[in-house]
Scaffold this motif. Sequence first.
Motif, PDB file in Angstrom:
ATOM      1  N   TRP A  47       0.847  -1.193   0.000  1.00  0.00           N
ATOM      2  CA  TRP A  47       0.000   0.000   0.000  1.00  0.00           C
ATOM      3  C   TRP A  47       0.884   1.245   0.000  1.00  0.00           C
ATOM      4  O   TRP A  47       0.834   2.054   0.926  1.00  0.00           O
ATOM      5  CB  TRP A  47      -0.913   0.037   1.231  1.00  0.00           C
ATOM      6  N   ASN A 103     -16.210   2.422  -5.853  1.00  0.00           N
ATOM      7  CA  ASN A 103     -15.106   2.587  -6.797  1.00  0.00           C
ATOM      8  C   ASN A 103     -13.763   2.081  -6.248  1.00  0.00           C
ATOM      9  O   ASN A 103     -12.778   2.013  -6.974  1.00  0.00           O
ATOM     10  CB  ASN A 103     -14.962   4.069  -7.176  1.00  0.00           C
ATOM     11  N   GLU A 104     -13.732   1.781  -4.960  1.00  0.00           N
ATOM     12  CA  GLU A 104     -12.496   1.287  -4.377  1.00  0.00           C
ATOM     13  C   GLU A 104     -12.302  -0.198  -4.668  1.00  0.00           C
ATOM     14  O   GLU A 104     -13.258  -0.952  -4.817  1.00  0.00           O
ATOM     15  CB  GLU A 104     -12.498   1.493  -2.862  1.00  0.00           C
ATOM     16  N   ASP A 105     -11.031  -0.598  -4.711  1.00  0.00           N
ATOM     17  CA  ASP A 105     -10.701  -2.003  -4.938  1.00  0.00           C
ATOM     18  C   ASP A 105     -10.621  -2.710  -3.583  1.00  0.00           C
ATOM     19  O   ASP A 105      -9.566  -3.140  -3.134  1.00  0.00           O
ATOM     20  CB  ASP A 105      -9.365  -2.097  -5.680  1.00  0.00           C
ATOM     21  N   ARG A 108      -9.218  -6.445  -3.286  1.00  0.00           N
ATOM     22  CA  ARG A 108      -7.759  -6.506  -3.410  1.00  0.00           C
ATOM     23  C   ARG A 108      -7.095  -6.008  -2.122  1.00  0.00           C
ATOM     24  O   ARG A 108      -6.121  -6.595  -1.648  1.00  0.00           O
ATOM     25  CB  ARG A 108      -7.298  -5.656  -4.595  1.00  0.00           C
ATOM     26  N   PHE A 109      -7.621  -4.941  -1.566  1.00  0.00           N
ATOM     27  CA  PHE A 109      -7.076  -4.362  -0.340  1.00  0.00           C
ATOM     28  C   PHE A 109      -7.117  -5.390   0.795  1.00  0.00           C
ATOM     29  O   PHE A 109      -6.128  -5.615   1.504  1.00  0.00           O
ATOM     30  CB  PHE A 109      -7.888  -3.119   0.037  1.00  0.00           C
TER      31      PHE A 109
END
Length: 269
Positions: A47, A103-105, A108-109
């Motif tokens: 990150w 809209n956030e991934d 994956r996070f």
Amino acid sequence: MHFKRWITSLVALPILIFLVYKGGLLFSATLAIVSGIGLWEYYQIVWPGDTRALARSISLIGILLGAVIVLGAFFQLMPLIFFVVSLSIILPAVLFLKPFDPNEDVPRFLALHVMGVMYVPFSLALMTVIRSTENGMAWIFMILCVVFAGDTGAYYAGRYLGKRKLCPNVSPGKTVVGAMGGLAANLVVILAGKSFWLPGTDWVTVSLLAIAIGIAGQVGDLFESMLKRSSGVKDSGHLLPGHGGVLDRIDALLFAVPMAYVILVHFLN
């Protein structure tokens, strides 16, 4: 660079020897601290530049749960470890609910977070398990010597003799000759210490063990290089002069320890 590398190693070596010799809670607690530092560096890699409070909160959760995994292995609390693994998924998921943005991934996070918890603490927890066995001290010294010798052998063989690249897209500096040099160093060290580490084991089995640990270590090294290259990071940190971060120093160990654990504890014990 070479001078700093060797000075750091010479300073750290007596401390490492003392901790392995002492064993017990001190050894496990140190591994828990190493797990926390390694996980923090891992989060900085996967990150990069993420300063959100959410990212910091999830990083803290991972570090704390990782420490519990390592200490839980020392106290042989397997139900607690399974519970902690579940929490490593549940708690970050709960934190994401309120600020969720389509809209956030998010998958994956969360996947990177869970991978980190499995990647660093579990291998270090297995070191605690190995140390608690009857031959644990000798075996831990063996694993460390084999892995570090392979790392050094690969570095210098590749630097002075290597030409053909091993995996250029992942680590341009690593060569086929370097990999062979690392495996040769693995073999030399384990065979030289066989009478102390594995006195009742035949030479062929010991040689295969060295190769298995060596290959796993090299894959671990390449894995961390892949993570760093994917994020445009050169070193995981700067805590160890000449070596980079803690994760840079233990990357091979994190893959070699599970391999050694299966062979030593479940086949040779």
